[in-house]
Design an enzyme around this catalytic site. Structure first.
Site, PDB file in Angstrom:
ATOM      1  NE  ARG A 180     -45.642 -43.288 -10.382  1.00 37.57           N
ATOM      2  CZ  ARG A 180     -45.232 -44.204  -9.484  1.00 37.57           C
ATOM      3  NH1 ARG A 180     -43.992 -44.203  -9.028  1.00 37.57           N
ATOM      4  NH2 ARG A 180     -46.062 -45.126  -9.040  1.00 37.57           N
ATOM      5  CE  LYS A 202     -56.095 -50.343 -10.778  1.00 35.24           C
ATOM      6  NZ  LYS A 202     -56.089 -48.925 -11.096  1.00 35.24           N
ATOM      7  CD  GLU A 251     -55.691 -51.361  -7.234  1.00 35.13           C
ATOM      8  OE1 GLU A 251     -56.194 -50.276  -6.933  1.00 35.13           O
ATOM      9  OE2 GLU A 251     -54.613 -51.460  -7.837  1.00 35.13           O
ATOM     10  CB  SER A 287     -50.948 -40.835  -2.277  1.00 33.61           C
ATOM     11  OG  SER A 287     -49.661 -41.406  -2.423  1.00 33.61           O
ATOM     12  CB  SER A 310     -57.796 -49.722 -14.150  1.00 34.64           C
ATOM     13  OG  SER A 310     -57.841 -48.663 -13.214  1.00 34.64           O
TER      14      SER A 310
HETATM   15  P1  13P Z   1     -50.369 -48.950 -11.735  1.00 31.95           P
HETATM   16  O1  13P Z   1     -50.998 -49.261 -13.064  1.00 31.95           O
HETATM   17  O2  13P Z   1     -49.223 -47.983 -11.812  1.00 31.95           O
HETATM   18  O3  13P Z   1     -50.062 -50.195 -10.948  1.00 31.95           O
HETATM   19  O4  13P Z   1     -51.443 -48.142 -10.885  1.00 31.95           O
HETATM   20  C1  13P Z   1     -52.750 -48.552 -10.931  1.00 31.95           C
HETATM   21  C2  13P Z   1     -53.398 -48.252  -9.644  1.00 31.95           C
HETATM   22  O5  13P Z   1     -54.383 -47.559  -9.593  1.00 31.95           O
HETATM   23  C3  13P Z   1     -52.821 -48.850  -8.434  1.00 31.95           C
HETATM   24  O6  13P Z   1     -53.711 -48.692  -7.370  1.00 31.95           O
END
Ligand code: 13P
Length: 341
Positions: free
Chosen positions: A33, A220, A178, A26, A290
């Site tokens: 970052r 995920k 996820e 986001s 992922s």
């Molecule tokens: P990370 O691998 O940095 O945890 O991010 C993966 C992701 O898509 C988190 O929603």
């Protein structure tokens, strides 16, 4: 809904030797970052950075099955005017889109969160499909503390994940489901195992209730892993063995694939864990990565916002993508890390 086609895409997302690039930070997260590498988070810088990744030919064509995009990116064009989504398609990878709208505090449950974004989701999915997205992502966040997670937080997040997944499939989009159990606390691996088991069981229960076709989704999850602040850190072998035991107990074989988040693991740890899981023998589903941070930390540092560093950034990305591609077949060795360019 065309389930054969959803299953074909889900299976391609977890093809052996390949995995998913989570580039869907986001605006707030990508700013964090960029702050770390001294780059201002402008729309142009975000575009230039992601264009660098998507133009990494070796990485994208050989090791990346799909890319998760943020809303801004799916509508952006590269410097030469080519839509960024076209760069992904041209590399042979499948474009996907993050569709949740982040988290909010969960009423009555202090310290816990619920993921939001279901309002108007059907309309948004239709637009994303027309733009070329063939899969989507929704992340639920479950934190571990002395008296959390509550069953309330687990249930409402599972319910929302299933609502999202059903809407995706109705729109002919493969949902990445996820439910992330965070690794931020001081809990040990067994507490992570126990909480993740409850979360996965509740999530699959909701997916069934809401008639989501398991054959047309990708899970995920987090790995079963020690909290970052836990004094006793589980070994690579223990993480691999417990994660596979957990997933075999909770994830039906009808699910075509599982693609892990990295969740704050170091680059090499995330690779070593995936590799060790594949050393344990054959599995009922595809199992790959992922990753967001574990694929991008190195290229971000190498690039540092300078046009003259684009080639170095692409080399760093290709290296991590190749390492994880090998790990997704159990063919990675730590000695390969030293040979990085
Ligand atoms: P990370 O691998 O940095 O945890 O991010 C993966 C992701 O898509 C988190 O929603």
């Amino acid at each position: 809904m065309n389930l054969t086609e959803l299953n074909r895409i889900a299976t391609a997302m977890v093809a052996p030797g390949k995995g998913i690039l989570a580039a869907d930070e986001s605006s707030g997260t990508i700013k964090k970052r960029f702050d770390a590498i001294g780059v201002e988070s402008t729309e142009e810088n975000r575009r230039d950075y992601r264009e660098m990744l998507f133009r990494s030919k070796d990485a994208m064509s050989q090791y990346i099955s799909g890319v998760i995009l943020y809303d801004e990116t799916i509508w952006q064009n590269a410097k030469d005017g080519t839509p960024l989504i076209k760069l992904i398609e041209q590399s042979g990878a499948i474009p996907g889109i993050k569709v949740d709208e982040g988290t909010q505090g969960l009423p009555m449950c202090p310290g816990e969160l619920v993921t939001v974004g279901l309002d108007k989701l059907a309309e948004r999915l239709k637009k994303y499909y027309e733009r070329g997205a063939r899969f989507a992502k929704w992340r639920a966040v479950i934190d571990i503390g002395s008296d959390i997670p509550s069953m309330t937080a687990i249930s409402v997040n599972a319910h929302a994940l299933a609502r999202y997944a059903a809407l995706c499939q109705a729109a002919q989009i493969v949902p990445i489901v996820e439910p992330e159990v965070l690794m931020d606390g001081d809990h040990d691996i067994d507490r992570c195992y126990e909480v993740t088991q409850r979360v996965l069981n509740t999530t699959f229960q909701e997916l069934r209730v809401q008639r989501v076709a398991l054959e047309g989704m990708v899970l995920k999850p987090n790995m079963a892993i020690s909290g970052k602040k836990c004094p006793k850190q589980a070994s690579v072998e223990e993480v691999a063995e417990k994660t596979i035991r957990l997933l075999k107990a909770c994830v039906p074989a009808a699910v075509p694939g599982i693609a892990f988040l990295s969740g704050g693991q170091s680059d090499e740890q995330a690779t070593a864990h995936l590799n060790a899981m594949h050393k344990l023998g054959s599995l009922p589903w595809g199992l790959t990565f992922s990753y967001g941070r574990a694929l991008q930390a190195a290229p971000q540092k190498a690039w540092s916002g300078r046009p003259e560093n684009v080639a170095a950034g692409q080399r760093a990305f290709s290296h991590r993508a190749r390492m994880n591609g090998l790990a997704s077949k159990g063919e990675w060795q730590s000695s390969l890390e030293q040979k990085a360019a």
